[in-house]
Design a protein around this motif. Structure first.
Motif, PDB file in Angstrom:
ATOM      1  N   ASP A 263       0.794  -1.226   0.000  1.00 43.23           N
ATOM      2  CA  ASP A 263       0.000   0.000   0.000  1.00 43.23           C
ATOM      3  C   ASP A 263       0.831   1.283   0.000  1.00 43.23           C
ATOM      4  OD1 ASP A 263      -2.168  -1.692   0.148  1.00 43.23           O
ATOM      5  OD2 ASP A 263      -2.336  -1.545   2.331  1.00 43.23           O
ATOM      6  N   ASN A 264       2.062   1.217   0.511  1.00 48.38           N
ATOM      7  CA  ASN A 264       2.881   2.422   0.639  1.00 48.38           C
ATOM      8  C   ASN A 264       4.082   2.433  -0.305  1.00 48.38           C
ATOM      9  OD1 ASN A 264       2.493   2.157   4.245  1.00 48.38           O
ATOM     10  ND2 ASN A 264       1.090   3.029   2.766  1.00 48.38           N
ATOM     11  N   ILE A 265       4.959   1.440  -0.136  1.00 42.61           N
ATOM     12  CA  ILE A 265       6.252   1.479  -0.819  1.00 42.61           C
ATOM     13  C   ILE A 265       6.147   1.230  -2.318  1.00 42.61           C
ATOM     14  CG2 ILE A 265       8.548   0.431  -0.942  1.00 42.61           C
ATOM     15  CD1 ILE A 265       8.328  -0.084   2.069  1.00 42.61           C
ATOM     16  N   ILE A 266       5.433   0.198  -2.731  1.00 43.20           N
ATOM     17  CA  ILE A 266       5.349  -0.104  -4.167  1.00 43.20           C
ATOM     18  C   ILE A 266       4.728   1.048  -4.960  1.00 43.20           C
ATOM     19  CG2 ILE A 266       4.305  -1.631  -5.895  1.00 43.20           C
ATOM     20  CD1 ILE A 266       4.725  -3.954  -3.963  1.00 43.20           C
ATOM     21  N   PRO A 267       3.603   1.613  -4.533  1.00 42.39           N
ATOM     22  CA  PRO A 267       3.011   2.699  -5.326  1.00 42.39           C
ATOM     23  C   PRO A 267       3.875   3.966  -5.347  1.00 42.39           C
ATOM     24  CG  PRO A 267       1.412   1.786  -3.780  1.00 42.39           C
ATOM     25  CD  PRO A 267       2.749   1.262  -3.386  1.00 42.39           C
ATOM     26  N   PHE A 268       4.519   4.277  -4.221  1.00 38.26           N
ATOM     27  CA  PHE A 268       5.224   5.558  -4.101  1.00 38.26           C
ATOM     28  C   PHE A 268       6.681   5.358  -3.682  1.00 38.26           C
ATOM     29  CE2 PHE A 268       0.705   6.238  -2.997  1.00 38.26           C
ATOM     30  CZ  PHE A 268       0.346   7.016  -4.092  1.00 38.26           C
ATOM     31  N   ALA A 269       7.348   4.421  -4.352  1.00 42.70           N
ATOM     32  CA  ALA A 269       8.713   4.049  -3.972  1.00 42.70           C
ATOM     33  C   ALA A 269       9.687   5.221  -4.034  1.00 42.70           C
ATOM     34  CB  ALA A 269       9.206   2.913  -4.867  1.00 42.70           C
ATOM     35  N   VAL A 270       9.504   6.111  -4.994  1.00 44.41           N
ATOM     36  CA  VAL A 270      10.423   7.243  -5.136  1.00 44.41           C
ATOM     37  C   VAL A 270      10.380   8.131  -3.903  1.00 44.41           C
ATOM     38  CG1 VAL A 270      11.030   9.265  -6.507  1.00 44.41           C
ATOM     39  CG2 VAL A 270      10.206   7.199  -7.647  1.00 44.41           C
ATOM     40  N   ARG A 271       9.164   8.414  -3.409  1.00 43.75           N
ATOM     41  CA  ARG A 271       9.021   9.272  -2.230  1.00 43.75           C
ATOM     42  C   ARG A 271       9.546   8.587  -0.961  1.00 43.75           C
ATOM     43  NH1 ARG A 271       7.283  12.084  -6.119  1.00 43.75           N
ATOM     44  NH2 ARG A 271       6.357  14.122  -5.755  1.00 43.75           N
ATOM     45  N   TRP A 272       9.467   7.257  -0.938  1.00 42.18           N
ATOM     46  CA  TRP A 272      10.056   6.535   0.201  1.00 42.18           C
ATOM     47  C   TRP A 272      11.575   6.511   0.078  1.00 42.18           C
ATOM     48  CZ3 TRP A 272       7.772   5.737   4.608  1.00 42.18           C
ATOM     49  CH2 TRP A 272       6.378   5.713   4.655  1.00 42.18           C
ATOM     50  N   TYR A 273      12.072   6.463  -1.153  1.00 46.93           N
ATOM     51  CA  TYR A 273      13.523   6.516  -1.369  1.00 46.93           C
ATOM     52  C   TYR A 273      14.078   7.858  -0.884  1.00 46.93           C
ATOM     53  CZ  TYR A 273      17.963   7.113  -3.804  1.00 46.93           C
ATOM     54  OH  TYR A 273      19.282   7.374  -4.089  1.00 46.93           O
ATOM     55  N   THR A 274      13.404   8.937  -1.210  1.00 45.33           N
ATOM     56  CA  THR A 274      13.878  10.265  -0.801  1.00 45.33           C
ATOM     57  C   THR A 274      13.585  10.560   0.668  1.00 45.33           C
ATOM     58  OG1 THR A 274      11.795  11.349  -1.445  1.00 45.33           O
ATOM     59  CG2 THR A 274      13.524  11.165  -3.132  1.00 45.33           C
ATOM     60  N   GLY A 275      12.660   9.806   1.250  1.00 42.46           N
ATOM     61  CA  GLY A 275      12.282  10.035   2.645  1.00 42.46           C
ATOM     62  C   GLY A 275      11.124  10.991   2.805  1.00 42.46           C
ATOM     63  N   GLU A 276      10.627  11.551   1.697  1.00 44.71           N
ATOM     64  CA  GLU A 276       9.525  12.515   1.772  1.00 44.71           C
ATOM     65  C   GLU A 276       8.237  11.889   2.304  1.00 44.71           C
ATOM     66  OE1 GLU A 276       9.190  15.099  -1.885  1.00 44.71           O
ATOM     67  OE2 GLU A 276      10.814  13.769  -2.523  1.00 44.71           O
ATOM     68  N   ALA A 277       8.049  10.601   2.021  1.00 45.95           N
ATOM     69  CA  ALA A 277       6.801   9.941   2.419  1.00 45.95           C
ATOM     70  C   ALA A 277       6.794   9.559   3.895  1.00 45.95           C
ATOM     71  CB  ALA A 277       6.574   8.699   1.557  1.00 45.95           C
ATOM     72  N   ALA A 278       7.959   9.508   4.516  1.00 44.07           N
ATOM     73  CA  ALA A 278       8.040   9.085   5.916  1.00 44.07           C
ATOM     74  C   ALA A 278       7.370  10.117   6.811  1.00 44.07           C
ATOM     75  CB  ALA A 278       9.495   8.899   6.323  1.00 44.07           C
ATOM     76  N   PRO A 279       6.464   9.681   7.680  1.00 40.96           N
ATOM     77  CA  PRO A 279       5.779  10.633   8.573  1.00 40.96           C
ATOM     78  C   PRO A 279       6.758  11.259   9.553  1.00 40.96           C
ATOM     79  CG  PRO A 279       5.292   8.377   9.216  1.00 40.96           C
ATOM     80  CD  PRO A 279       6.039   8.293   7.924  1.00 40.96           C
ATOM     81  N   GLU A 280       6.570  12.553   9.811  1.00 43.02           N
ATOM     82  CA  GLU A 280       7.428  13.241  10.763  1.00 43.02           C
ATOM     83  C   GLU A 280       7.017  12.871  12.185  1.00 43.02           C
ATOM     84  OE1 GLU A 280       7.347  17.396  10.100  1.00 43.02           O
ATOM     85  OE2 GLU A 280       8.095  17.271   8.033  1.00 43.02           O
TER      86      GLU A 280
END
Length: 337
Positions: A263-280
């Motif tokens: 649900d998170n990593i596969i659809p938006f892998a680029v944002r997880w790679y950059t760390g932008e998707a990680a909740p603060e």
């Protein structure tokens, strides 16, 4: 104690009014099932529309860079999937240092429903690997077989998790470490035996041991499974002899990690790679951690004059419920995509 059949037969019948209301409930549920079917069809339609973008991402990541031979599954960005997973809290304690070189050969991860018409039956994750010095598998398949156990609550239960067996190359299995056997005695005899003694392999925490494995309700857990489950419980003695509780906990945790990928990593892998998707982290969480540290320091000062007590240290790398999700959410909270 009377037989089960007798107990069931002695169960009081519903009053006529309750029976009538249950008929209404059943009609409502039937419409709910129609709705779910329509949602599944809608999801299939939009998943097909999204797939070309995932294919395009894969094409860019796997494009050769110059004339150099690639030692990674994603030549455009070395270790792309490794970093994307490491930036997600679900993998916080799952990926070990010795797993990292192996995961750098990860080319792509796909998600597929086991049944396009009934998403409650589970899903499949496909891990595609480039040729590497660690194992011969080009693809590792992991399936989550689930079923809805309570339609009135939306409760989903994981029945089994099936994973492709990894064919490790000689001496390259990162899920074990070699330990030299102890040789008794001393002097020249010990030195001679030491030269001849062989190393033995011992299991150690690893993404490929703790995540890439088979689990099924009712199975007997291995010693390392019990140890991993014990690390998740706050009480050191809680449920350690309850094999069903151990397997249930590991399956629930594994399912949550699988959902994080799907649900998170596969659809938006680029944002997880950059760390932008990680909740603060919230300021409240940081303050709470500081207070815990202060309390710990106070306890240390108070216990200076006391004799040391034995403590049970948690083994490095043991999986824990995803950070910020304690207690672990119920499985039904994981979206059935």
């Amino acid at each position: 104690m009377p037989p089960v059949e007798e107990v069931n037969n002695n169960k009081p019948e519903d009053p006529p009014i309750v029976t009538e209301l249950k008929v209404i409930d059943d009609k409502y549920l039937a419409i709910e099932k129609e709705y779910e079917k329509e949602v599944n069809e809608l999801m299939k339609k939009y998943t097909a529309k999204q797939k070309p973008f995932l294919d395009q991402r894969k094409q860019i990541l796997t494009s050769p860079q110059g004339n150099e031979e690639s030692d990674t599954g994603t030549p455009a960005i070395k270790g792309f999937w490794l970093k994307a997973m490491q930036n997600h809290q679900a993998f916080e304690d799952c990926i070990q240092e010795w797993d990292e070189p192996v995961l750098e050969y990860l080319v792509d991860i796909e998600k597929i429903q086991l049944d396009d018409d009934d998403h409650s039956k589970g899903f499949r994750l496909l891990f595609h690997f480039a040729e590497n010095p660690y194992f011969t598998n080009k693809e590792i398949k992991k399936e989550y077989h689930t079923e809805e156990t309570n339609p009135y609550y939306g409760d989903m239960e994981t029945k089994k998790i099936v994973t492709t067996e990894i064919d490790w190359k000689a001496g390259k299995n990162v899920t074990v470490e070699k330990i030299a056997k102890k040789v008794k005695g001393g002097g020249a005899k010990k030195a001679k035996q030491k030269e001849k003694s062989k190393e033995k392999e011992e299991a150690r925490p690893s993404f490929f041991r703790d995540f890439m494995r088979n689990l099924e309700a009712g199975m007997k857990p291995t010693p390392d499974m019990i140890e991993q489950a014990q690390a998740m419980w706050e009480d050191d003695d809680e449920n350690e002899d309850d094999f069903d509780a151990v397997i249930d906990l590991l399956m629930e945790n594994d399912f949550e990690v699988g959902c994080a990928l799907r649900d998170n990593i596969i659809p938006f892998a680029v944002r997880w790679y950059t760390g932008e998707a990680a909740p603060e982290e919230d300021d409240d969480d940081e303050e709470s951690e500081e207070e815990d540290d202060d309390d710990y320091d106070d306890d240390e000062e108070d216990s200076d004059d006391e004799p040391p007590k034995k403590t049970s240290a948690k083994k490095k790398g043991q999986s824990k419920p995803p950070k910020g999700n304690e207690p672990a959410p119920k499985q039904e909270e994981c979206k059935q995509q």
